[in-house]
Motif scaffolding. Sequence first.
Motif, mmCIF file in Angstrom:
data_model
loop_
_atom_site.group_PDB
_atom_site.id
_atom_site.type_symbol
_atom_site.label_atom_id
_atom_site.label_comp_id
_atom_site.label_asym_id
_atom_site.label_seq_id
_atom_site.Cartn_x
_atom_site.Cartn_y
_atom_site.Cartn_z
ATOM 1 N N ASN A 150 5.548 -19.038 0.476
ATOM 2 C CA ASN A 150 6.149 -17.808 0.986
ATOM 3 C C ASN A 150 7.644 -17.756 0.687
ATOM 4 O OD1 ASN A 150 6.171 -15.402 2.315
ATOM 5 N ND2 ASN A 150 6.418 -16.295 4.341
ATOM 6 N N ILE A 157 8.165 -17.015 -2.944
ATOM 7 C CA ILE A 157 7.882 -15.602 -3.246
ATOM 8 C C ILE A 157 9.071 -14.741 -2.817
ATOM 9 C CG2 ILE A 157 6.451 -13.609 -2.591
ATOM 10 C CD1 ILE A 157 4.094 -15.633 -2.354
ATOM 11 N N VAL A 158 9.520 -14.981 -1.577
ATOM 12 C CA VAL A 158 10.623 -14.169 -1.036
ATOM 13 C C VAL A 158 11.876 -14.350 -1.891
ATOM 14 C CG1 VAL A 158 12.185 -13.929 0.939
ATOM 15 C CG2 VAL A 158 9.724 -14.074 1.314
ATOM 16 N N LEU A 189 11.618 0.781 5.872
ATOM 17 C CA LEU A 189 10.456 1.412 6.501
ATOM 18 C C LEU A 189 9.206 0.549 6.379
ATOM 19 C CD1 LEU A 189 10.546 5.160 5.470
ATOM 20 C CD2 LEU A 189 10.729 4.213 7.742
ATOM 21 N N VAL A 190 9.050 -0.072 5.234
ATOM 22 C CA VAL A 190 7.829 -0.848 5.027
ATOM 23 C C VAL A 190 7.996 -2.308 5.446
ATOM 24 C CG1 VAL A 190 6.932 0.671 3.237
ATOM 25 C CG2 VAL A 190 8.328 -1.288 2.599
ATOM 26 N N GLY A 191 9.073 -2.591 6.173
ATOM 27 C CA GLY A 191 9.158 -3.901 6.812
ATOM 28 C C GLY A 191 10.160 -4.881 6.259
ATOM 29 N N ALA A 192 11.008 -4.442 5.308
ATOM 30 C CA ALA A 192 12.026 -5.378 4.812
ATOM 31 C C ALA A 192 13.054 -5.623 5.917
ATOM 32 C CB ALA A 192 12.708 -4.801 3.584
ATOM 33 N N THR A 193 13.390 -6.878 6.133
ATOM 34 C CA THR A 193 14.407 -7.188 7.140
ATOM 35 C C THR A 193 15.795 -6.941 6.531
ATOM 36 O OG1 THR A 193 14.488 -9.450 6.385
ATOM 37 C CG2 THR A 193 13.004 -8.991 8.220
ATOM 38 N N THR A 233 19.422 1.134 11.142
ATOM 39 C CA THR A 233 18.177 1.904 11.005
ATOM 40 C C THR A 233 18.442 3.380 11.286
ATOM 41 O OG1 THR A 233 17.030 -0.014 11.800
ATOM 42 C CG2 THR A 233 15.784 2.011 11.754
ATOM 43 N N LEU A 244 11.376 2.193 14.461
ATOM 44 C CA LEU A 244 12.582 2.432 13.663
ATOM 45 C C LEU A 244 13.793 2.567 14.577
ATOM 46 C CD1 LEU A 244 11.046 5.031 11.217
ATOM 47 C CD2 LEU A 244 11.961 2.825 10.541
ATOM 48 N N ASP A 245 13.531 2.747 15.856
ATOM 49 C CA ASP A 245 14.608 2.907 16.832
ATOM 50 C C ASP A 245 14.089 2.389 18.174
ATOM 51 O OD1 ASP A 245 17.017 3.583 17.869
ATOM 52 O OD2 ASP A 245 16.886 5.738 17.441
ATOM 53 N N GLU A 259 16.684 -5.930 15.556
ATOM 54 C CA GLU A 259 16.411 -5.331 14.226
ATOM 55 C C GLU A 259 15.305 -6.034 13.440
ATOM 56 O OE1 GLU A 259 17.399 -3.150 11.688
ATOM 57 O OE2 GLU A 259 18.039 -1.833 13.302
ATOM 58 N N ASP A 260 15.452 -7.351 13.289
ATOM 59 C CA ASP A 260 14.500 -8.083 12.450
ATOM 60 C C ASP A 260 13.111 -8.140 13.072
ATOM 61 O OD1 ASP A 260 16.368 -8.379 10.537
ATOM 62 O OD2 ASP A 260 16.629 -10.540 10.747
ATOM 63 N N ALA A 270 11.541 -4.928 12.327
ATOM 64 C CA ALA A 270 11.082 -4.927 10.929
ATOM 65 C C ALA A 270 9.734 -5.640 10.825
ATOM 66 C CB ALA A 270 12.119 -5.612 10.045
ATOM 67 N N ARG A 271 9.587 -6.717 11.578
ATOM 68 C CA ARG A 271 8.316 -7.468 11.546
ATOM 69 C C ARG A 271 7.175 -6.611 12.100
ATOM 70 N NH1 ARG A 271 5.582 -10.413 14.854
ATOM 71 N NH2 ARG A 271 7.115 -10.227 16.515
ATOM 72 N N ARG A 290 7.054 -3.316 12.029
ATOM 73 C CA ARG A 290 6.774 -2.286 11.016
ATOM 74 C C ARG A 290 5.934 -2.863 9.881
ATOM 75 N NH1 ARG A 290 12.308 -1.045 11.848
ATOM 76 N NH2 ARG A 290 12.945 -1.987 9.888
ATOM 77 N N LYS A 291 6.240 -4.113 9.549
ATOM 78 C CA LYS A 291 5.568 -4.755 8.422
ATOM 79 C C LYS A 291 4.106 -5.057 8.740
ATOM 80 C CE LYS A 291 7.120 -8.879 7.586
ATOM 81 N NZ LYS A 291 8.211 -9.820 7.303
ATOM 82 N N PHE A 337 3.511 3.943 7.425
ATOM 83 C CA PHE A 337 4.206 5.244 7.498
ATOM 84 C C PHE A 337 3.809 6.164 6.342
ATOM 85 C CE2 PHE A 337 7.059 2.360 9.695
ATOM 86 C CZ PHE A 337 7.466 3.097 10.797
ATOM 87 N N LEU A 392 4.188 -2.746 -1.841
ATOM 88 C CA LEU A 392 5.526 -3.101 -1.314
ATOM 89 C C LEU A 392 5.486 -3.803 0.059
ATOM 90 C CD1 LEU A 392 8.326 -2.734 -2.567
ATOM 91 C CD2 LEU A 392 8.589 -0.657 -1.215
ATOM 92 N N PRO A 393 4.742 -3.278 1.041
ATOM 93 C CA PRO A 393 4.745 -3.973 2.352
ATOM 94 C C PRO A 393 4.216 -5.399 2.252
ATOM 95 C CG PRO A 393 3.759 -1.794 2.541
ATOM 96 C CD PRO A 393 3.903 -2.060 1.080
ATOM 97 N N MET A 424 4.640 -7.365 -0.238
ATOM 98 C CA MET A 424 5.687 -8.197 -0.826
ATOM 99 C C MET A 424 6.605 -8.751 0.276
ATOM 100 S SD MET A 424 8.154 -7.053 -3.845
ATOM 101 C CE MET A 424 9.465 -6.486 -2.791
ATOM 102 N N TYR A 425 6.970 -7.868 1.212
ATOM 103 C CA TYR A 425 7.842 -8.315 2.310
ATOM 104 C C TYR A 425 7.096 -9.224 3.272
ATOM 105 C CZ TYR A 425 10.906 -4.861 0.379
ATOM 106 O OH TYR A 425 11.686 -4.160 -0.480
ATOM 107 N N ALA A 426 5.762 -9.163 3.227
ATOM 108 C CA ALA A 426 4.973 -10.049 4.094
ATOM 109 C C ALA A 426 4.744 -11.400 3.421
ATOM 110 C CB ALA A 426 3.643 -9.387 4.419
ATOM 111 N N GLY A 427 5.235 -11.542 2.171
ATOM 112 C CA GLY A 427 5.137 -12.828 1.473
ATOM 113 C C GLY A 427 3.755 -13.100 0.898
#
Lengths: 313, 236
Positions: free
Chosen positions: A9, A12-13, A223-227, A313, B54-55, B74-75, B78-79, B81-82, B87, B106-107, B109-112
């Motif tokens: 992971n 990948i990141v 929006l899709v979850g990037a920190t 945000t 988002l808020d 925030e983070d 994000a988790r 949302r992921k 959306f 894309l989502p 990718m951020y989830a690894g």
Amino acid sequence: MSSKKYRANFLIVWGRIIAHAGQNMWRNASLALVTITILVLSLISVNALLAVRAATTAAVTAVNKQVDLSLFFEPAAPEKTITDIVAYLQAVPNVTSVEYTNPDQALAAFRARHANNDEILKSLDVLGENPLGALVVVHAGSAGDYPAIISLVQAQPWNTLIQQRSFEDKTQIASRVELLTSRARTGSIVLAILFSLIAIMIIFNTVRVAIYTQRDEIAIKKLVGATNGFIRAPFFVEGFVYVVIACAVVIGLLAATARVVDPFLGPLFSDGGFSLHTLFFAAPYELLVAETIIVLLLTWITSAFAMRRYLRT
Amino acid sequence: MIELKNITKTYTNNNLSLQVLKGITFSIEDGEFVAIMGPSGSGKSTLMHIIGALDTPTSGQYLLDGHDVSTLAEDELARIRKTKIGFVFQAFNLLPRATVLRNASLPLMYAGVPKEERDDRAKKALLAAGLLESHFMHLSNQLSGGQMQRVAIARALVNNPSLILADEPTGNLDSKTGNVVLGTFQKLNREGHTIVLITHERDVAEHAQRIIFLRDGVIESDDRSHVQRKQSYDNA
């Protein structure tokens, strides 16, 4: 999460972060070029000022070395007394060295100096005895130390044995050079701060422009979850690449400059007190390493400030 | 699954406070298809931002799958949302210089998720959203509005989230394409997905089982009468 999965992971990141950084630099190649150019110019300015400062300091040291206090003793002064005086002077604080020339050595040196002057040599023969006394030459750490040493000598009981004292007064030159150094130092600090501020402002705006042009993409990624860390990281990687490239260019330019300029500096600093190569490339390269670290930190801090607004945000 | 308790949201600017949400309380069960409707300025977008992590609200409690989301950093948001929310937006919000497949994945990718698995799951989501395989390697800006919205739906689905949030998803589409997209939401809902649709159009909201009507930051009505009608429609 198992350590293997965590490692996969992580890779990948970081792979994505580095890929994003590369993509950003490629898309904003002209902006990247401007940033690197500004960093190079700022680093060159700071290094030029450091070189000027080091050169003036070396010049003051060289002038100071030429200043000394010569004490000419009565010919009748006993040698034992004079060697005691030498020992006393060697122990005085700020005295760096004391040279002692006994009357015979002084006469030999005098004869050698005037070997082509028959009249003087004949006069010495007419006298039949050594008219010269012992000579003691005192060297101090800096020109400013001499007045105190002279006062100290004048206060000693053996002061009466001194026939003549000569103070090679190069202090005026030294104080002029010292004044110049002090001004150069102040000027270099002011200019270094000024150039650093300009570089910071340019990096700040470069990152802001880069992040502004990508604001929609950043919003989508969030929006899709990037920190925020994932959004920031490519910009930090970009900053790192800019700094590494800029420092590499500056090191190359400094090496070339040292190669061209050092042969001309050699005769000016005959004792080898100053050379650009020694200043910048003496192991363990602390100056270049410190510069790289400082510029990198400044770039990262500036980037972090520039990004703050677009990461809300 | 979603539980909002007395949610308020106040924006402050130059010592000027504006309360946009004034004590919103409702819950949405798993598998519901809910439309949140209201005129401009009613607070529906603000409510969507809070539901979508988002808020955060000024006060009140928001529970998503039993977890309190209202106080997260925030983070952590994000988790959420992921992993839990997909959306779909009026403006599609796709990366224009990326392919359809990359947008949909894309989502992940951020989830690894590794690339192979990412692509596999993104392809399945794209097919489920009704996009043809021949479009997968197109850049997203080469697609029509309806196709772009299908990519956005696929992206929302790809993580298998608990909730799909759609904000005016037909706003940029002609009515025919809009109906196709809304039909896709109904299909996803029948498959068990929970869908929350934000809209100001009555005929769009009519596609949902339940309509919550907002006005001036408060719930004016919560109409579940569509449930019966939809069930009859679905059974038919």
